[in-house]
Design an enzyme around this catalytic site. Structure first.
Site, PDB file in Angstrom:
ATOM      1  N   ASP A  78       7.222   3.999  11.174  1.00 30.66           N
ATOM      2  CA  ASP A  78       8.060   3.051  11.353  1.00 30.66           C
ATOM      3  C   ASP A  78       9.655   3.617  11.351  1.00 30.66           C
ATOM      4  O   ASP A  78      10.735   3.128  11.002  1.00 30.66           O
ATOM      5  CB  ASP A  78       8.220   1.874  10.493  1.00 30.66           C
ATOM      6  CG  ASP A  78       6.860   1.044  10.525  1.00 30.66           C
ATOM      7  OD1 ASP A  78       7.024   0.158  11.386  1.00 30.66           O
ATOM      8  OD2 ASP A  78       5.985   1.669   9.771  1.00 30.66           O
ATOM      9  N   LYS A 137       6.371   9.648  -5.736  1.00 27.60           N
ATOM     10  CA  LYS A 137       5.772   9.978  -4.322  1.00 27.60           C
ATOM     11  C   LYS A 137       5.066   8.798  -4.002  1.00 27.60           C
ATOM     12  O   LYS A 137       4.223   8.317  -4.751  1.00 27.60           O
ATOM     13  CB  LYS A 137       5.059  11.365  -4.165  1.00 27.60           C
ATOM     14  CG  LYS A 137       4.419  10.995  -2.636  1.00 27.60           C
ATOM     15  CD  LYS A 137       3.633  12.552  -2.485  1.00 27.60           C
ATOM     16  CE  LYS A 137       2.866  12.386  -1.092  1.00 27.60           C
ATOM     17  NZ  LYS A 137       2.171  13.630  -0.928  1.00 27.60           N
ATOM     18  N   ASP A 170       3.172   6.455  -1.468  1.00 27.04           N
ATOM     19  CA  ASP A 170       2.239   6.660  -0.210  1.00 27.04           C
ATOM     20  C   ASP A 170       2.199   5.191   0.501  1.00 27.04           C
ATOM     21  O   ASP A 170       2.682   4.153   0.032  1.00 27.04           O
ATOM     22  CB  ASP A 170       0.871   7.126  -0.513  1.00 27.04           C
ATOM     23  CG  ASP A 170       0.494   8.180   0.511  1.00 27.04           C
ATOM     24  OD1 ASP A 170       0.800   8.216   1.728  1.00 27.04           O
ATOM     25  OD2 ASP A 170      -0.447   9.175   0.205  1.00 27.04           O
ATOM     26  N   ASP A 197       0.738  13.628   7.783  1.00 27.33           N
ATOM     27  CA  ASP A 197       0.348  14.932   7.028  1.00 27.33           C
ATOM     28  C   ASP A 197       0.187  16.252   7.693  1.00 27.33           C
ATOM     29  O   ASP A 197      -0.259  16.302   8.858  1.00 27.33           O
ATOM     30  CB  ASP A 197      -0.887  14.685   6.589  1.00 27.33           C
ATOM     31  CG  ASP A 197      -0.926  13.534   5.315  1.00 27.33           C
ATOM     32  OD1 ASP A 197       0.189  13.137   4.877  1.00 27.33           O
ATOM     33  OD2 ASP A 197      -1.989  13.609   4.258  1.00 27.33           O
ATOM     34  N   GLY A 207       6.336   8.558   8.756  1.00 20.91           N
ATOM     35  CA  GLY A 207       7.301   8.241   9.839  1.00 20.91           C
ATOM     36  C   GLY A 207       6.833   7.319  10.792  1.00 20.91           C
ATOM     37  O   GLY A 207       7.470   7.206  11.917  1.00 20.91           O
TER      38      GLY A 207
END
Ligand SMILES: *[C@@H]1O[C@H](CO)[C@@H](O)[C@H](O)[C@H]1NC(C)=O
Ligand SMILES: *[C@@H]1O[C@H](CO)[C@@H](O)[C@H](O)[C@H]1NC(C)=O
Ligand SMILES: *[C@@H]1O[C@H](CO)[C@@H](O)[C@H](O)[C@H]1NC(C)=O
Ligand SMILES: *[C@@H]1O[C@H](CO)[C@@H](O)[C@H](O)[C@H]1NC(C)=O
Length: 434
Positions: free
Chosen positions: A227, A188, A190, A245, A225
């Protein structure tokens, strides 16, 4: 003089025509970049209308063979935040097995932020926090693998992670090689401390670094989300967050579902929209609200990453997370994201969400966001079915067929803040020749 004006006008017209032609060429070229959904033929069966459009889907752009269906598993953040250690990760792996959730498909055990030390070592490598992960990540991966599960880890496409551990920006090759050497199966990635560099520049280097390791690693983009990653991330990752989130509230969950819905046409096997991890079981919503959360996430082909403490599940939480029929909607081989198809009532609180499934079936959710019990109706016409088509209707929370040969529409009285979810199977009409 009039001639010159006339010439100007005609020159202008020529220029405009040129621009128009160029624009059309670009549109065609651009459209070609997007390959059809792998099951486009089946999706376009005439009983399914174009509300289930998959035209923006780009097939297998990342091509690492993963994410043929949305990923399932667990992630530490929503319940534990930074309070993690190797014991809790191991106990979670044990609990995934002992509860039977692993056997239902929840096989990724994903460590979120805070596993790493505050700084890199003298060789510039990331180091697991010696207080909380004293045995190291390799030993943890071995443990998780010994249970038949997969291990996920977390880093950040920036200078630091959100909890201010070292980020992987400009360290992509070293960090990917390290993760691969530990036996990590999932990353994942970030978006904190990103130095204002656009994500289209920061996310692909890690894709290439992961690929170069030769180990197949699921690549989960978490750029919130901001861009519009659906427009470009299919080439980069196996899933991409479409929103900020989630938090453990009805307001957050419903807001996020609506934001994620916008990008439905871009999802499919190999790359999924990610409206964030599940909050089911964390206590901030009612049983009915969590049932709606789980049903809609399944229908939207969202990753099903459990976010509660699996070592300590209530019977209600277990009932929701282990609903095999709802899980099967999420994992259906057709891989088309369902979406909102109608809303009515105060603030559009009576909603119908639906999507096509393999075998020419449909999933339909009647989602009551009103503050009282209401009747919600899905008309066959809104689902792309002929009004006269007889349909068998199976209720996925009651676990039974509730109607046979139903025509025209489906109605149900739905409790406040919950959703009923059904599979519709059109029944064969036999026309006997007299
Ligand atoms: C590990 O983390 C869990 C969850 O936060 C906590 O309850 C437990 O005390 C921790 N164990 C150790 C040894 O730090
Ligand atoms: C690397 O990328 C190539 C091309 O997309 C793909 O065929 C291959 O499976 C990838 N390898 C890994 C380990 O992800
Ligand atoms: C939770 O999300 C909602 C909706 O996105 C937001 O309005 C609210 O501020 C968030 N709450 C917390 C505690 O972050
Ligand atoms: C288990 O969950 C319940 C709430 O569902 C909570 O009251 C209890 O403290 C939890 N136990 C542990 C050991 O975390």
């Amino acid at each position: 003089m009039p001639d010159i004006d006339c010439n100007r006008a005609s020159a202008m017209a020529t220029l405009l025509r040129g621009i128009l032609v160029l624009y059309m060429v670009l549109v065609v070229v651009n459209a070609r970049v997007l390959a059809p959904h792998p099951f486009a033929g089946e999706v376009q069966q005439n009983f399914i209308s174009n509300v289930f459009d998959t035209s923006k889907y780009g097939i297998l752009q990342l091509q690492n063979g993963l994410a043929r269906t949305p990923q399932m598993g667990w992630n530490s953040w929503n319940f534990f935040a930074c309070n993690i250690n190797e014991t809790v990760i191991k106990e979670t792996a044990d609990a995934l097995i002992s509860t039977g959730l692993a056997a239902l498909g929840y096989d990724y055990v994903n460590i979120d932020d805070c596993w790493s030390s505050w700084s890199r070592d003298l060789k510039g490598q990331l180091v697991p926090d010696p207080n909380t992960f004293p045995s190291g990540i390799k030993a943890l991966a071995d443990y998780v693998h010994s249970k038949g599960l997969k291990l996920g880890i977390y880093s950040d496409a920036g200078a630091f992670t959100c909890q201010v551990r070292p980020g992987s920006l400009f360290h992509e090759n070293d960090d990917a090689a390290l993760f691969a050497s530990w036996g990590v199966d999932y990353l994942k990635y970030d978006n904190c401390f990103n130095l204002g560099i656009e994500p289209q520049k920061r996310y692909p280097p890690m894709r290439d670094a992961l690929n170069a390791t030769g180990r197949t690693i699921f690549y989960s983009l978490c750029e919130w989300g901001v861009d519009d990653p659906a427009l470009w991330a299919g080439k980069v990752g196996n899933s991409w967050r479409t929103t900020d989130d989630i938090n453990d509230t009805w307001a957050s969950m419903t807001t996020i579902a609506d934001l994620n819905d916008k990008w439905a046409a871009y999802a499919g096997p190999g790359g999924w929209n990610d409206p964030d991890m599940l909050e089911v079981g964390n206590g901030g919503m009612t049983y009915h609200e969590y049932r709606a959360h789980f049903s809609i996430w399944a229908l939207m082909k969202a990753p099903l990453l459990i976010g509660c403490d699996i070592r300590n599940l209530t019977a209600e939480t277990y009932e929701i997370l282990s609903n095999e029929e709802v899980i099967a909607v999420n994992q259906d081989s057709l891989g088309v994201q369902g979406r909102k198809i109608s809303e009515s009532g105060t603030n559009g609180c009576r909603q119908v969400w639906a999507g096509p499934l393999s075998g020419k079936r449909l999933v339909v959710a009647l989602w009551n966001r009103c503050s009282e019990k209401v009747t919600i109706t899905a008309a066959w016409s809104s689902l792309g079915l002929e009004s006269s088509t007889p349909v068998s209707v199976r209720d996925l929370w009651k676990h039974e067929v509730v109607m046979e040969n139903k025509v025209a529409s489906l109605s149900a009285l739905v409790e406040a803040h919950t959703c009923e979810i059904f599979i519709l199977t059109p029944q064969t009409v036999t026309h006997s020749i007299i």
